[in-house]
Design a protein around this motif. Structure first.
Motif, PDB file in Angstrom:
ATOM      1  N   UNK A   8      35.197  42.425  38.887  1.00 57.60           N
ATOM      2  CA  UNK A   8      35.724  43.243  39.991  1.00 57.60           C
ATOM      3  C   UNK A   8      37.036  42.622  40.447  1.00 57.60           C
ATOM      4  N   UNK A   9      38.045  43.476  40.599  1.00 59.25           N
ATOM      5  CA  UNK A   9      39.356  43.010  41.066  1.00 59.25           C
ATOM      6  C   UNK A   9      39.806  43.857  42.249  1.00 59.25           C
ATOM      7  N   UNK A  10      40.580  43.266  43.141  1.00 65.13           N
ATOM      8  CA  UNK A  10      41.196  44.019  44.234  1.00 65.13           C
ATOM      9  C   UNK A  10      42.365  44.832  43.680  1.00 65.13           C
ATOM     10  N   UNK A  11      42.921  45.678  44.531  1.00 62.07           N
ATOM     11  CA  UNK A  11      44.064  46.476  44.101  1.00 62.07           C
ATOM     12  C   UNK A  11      45.234  45.590  43.692  1.00 62.07           C
ATOM     13  N   UNK A  12      45.316  44.416  44.267  1.00 62.98           N
ATOM     14  CA  UNK A  12      46.408  43.499  43.932  1.00 62.98           C
ATOM     15  C   UNK A  12      46.100  42.678  42.670  1.00 62.98           C
ATOM     16  N   UNK A  13      44.887  42.866  42.097  1.00 65.95           N
ATOM     17  CA  UNK A  13      44.518  42.172  40.873  1.00 65.95           C
ATOM     18  C   UNK A  13      43.787  40.870  41.080  1.00 65.95           C
TER      19      UNK A  13
END
Length: 326
Positions: free
Chosen positions: A109-114
């Motif tokens: 799982x990654x945030x929108x910022x990676x």
């Protein structure tokens, strides 16, 4: 809408046969769906906050083997690289001591910022499949062991059966020579015995070569090696049997073709076919009795008749006398 989505997700998670889970960025468990309890009878709340490595150290049941260590090393590399993985299987010991098996699949799982923030995945109970595979593996090992034992039993039975007659001839002739039963060594009789011992040894060697040649072990499937021989071969067989008879005090009468008579035969086979019945006749006849060997030409080769005063073979077993003895 958020409440409905959460309720829908929770219903799926609790009702599904598989279970869901999540970890944080340090690979510590943060969530398990309750359905995991049905499969492993283990309160998995005990492992919340632990990494999978720590949880496996606590409740895992994989064997300590090179294969297991390599599996978990590969998994650690996937986690370090934040790679997805599929169907990682491992064993878990439930609270009642039963070993069960699961297969897990993960996606990072990654945030929108990676930024990496953990894993989210699904697991399923594969105990039935794994145990069936283990049972099949055990059955294959059992079958191999039974086959190996059968081959060894056949080998030993055949070796014992085939080697005994020529060995008895060695013993009989050698004993007579060592005791000088027919006078001092050097006479014609002893020279004949030495020749008979040589013939027995050559016959024994041919049997040993067959027995030890495992690629040719099943002699019943081997083609006959026919060659034209003289009846001297039959006289050689009789000489071996006489050595066995002398040891037991059993006389041999013979009616066989003259040495010049020729016929086509498998040399090793005829020795076994003729010598084994003769050896058995001597063995089971009372001492001082007479065993008779008659060999005559026949439309398809020769006919061998052995007559003795032993107990004989029951009529109900005559149909099986040519079956393997093992």
């Amino acid at each position: 809408q958020l409440a409905q989505a959460e309720a829908r997700f929770r219903a799926f998670a609790e009702a599904g046969s598989d279970w869901l889970w999540e970890t944080d960025e340090r690979h510590r468990f943060t969530y398990f769906s309750a359905s995991v309890q049905k499969h492993f009878a283990t309160p998995f709340r005990k492992v919340l906050g632990l990494t999978r490595h720590a949880a496996i150290a606590k409740i895992g049941a994989d064997p300590d083997s090179t294969e297991t260590r390599e599996k978990w090393d590969r998994h650690a590399e996937d986690l370090a690289a934040h790679r997805p993985f599929r169907d990682l299987q491992y064993a878990v010991r439930s609270e009642n001591g039963e070993i069960r098996y699961s297969a897990i699949s993960d996606d990072p799982i990654f945030t929108e910022s990676g930024k990496f923030i953990g894993y989210r995945g699904v697991a399923r109970n594969v105990s039935t499949t794994v145990k069936a595979e283990l049972l099949r593996a055990l059955e294959r090992e059992r079958d191999l062991a039974i086959t190996a034992k059968t081959v060894m039993d056949r080998f030993l039975a055949t070796m014992s059966h085939e080697l005994r007659p020529p060995l008895n001839a060695f013993i009989g002739f050698s004993e007579l020579m060592s005791k000088e039963a027919f006078g001092p060594l050097g006479g014609k009789t002893y020279r004949d015995y030495a020749s008979d011992i040589l013939g027995s040894a050559q016959h024994l060697l041919s049997i040993v070569e067959d027995l030890l040649g495992l690629s040719r072990f099943d002699l019943a499937d081997q083609p006959l090696e026919l060659e034209t021989v003289t009846a001297q071969l039959l006289h050689d067989i009789l000489a071996i049997a006489q050595g066995i008879g002398l040891q037991r005090g059993t006389a041999l009468e013979q009616d066989i073709p003259a040495p010049a008579f020729t016929f086509a035969i498998d040399r090793r086979g005829i020795k076994q076919v003729a010598l084994n019945p003769l050896s058995n006749a001597i063995k089971f006849s009372p001492p001082t009795e007479t065993v008779t060997l008659r060999i005559a030409p026949h439309a398809e080769g020769i006919k061998i008749v052995v007559r003795d005063s032993g107990p004989g073979i029951p009529n109900n077993l005559l149909e099986t006398i040519f079956e393997p003895l093992y």
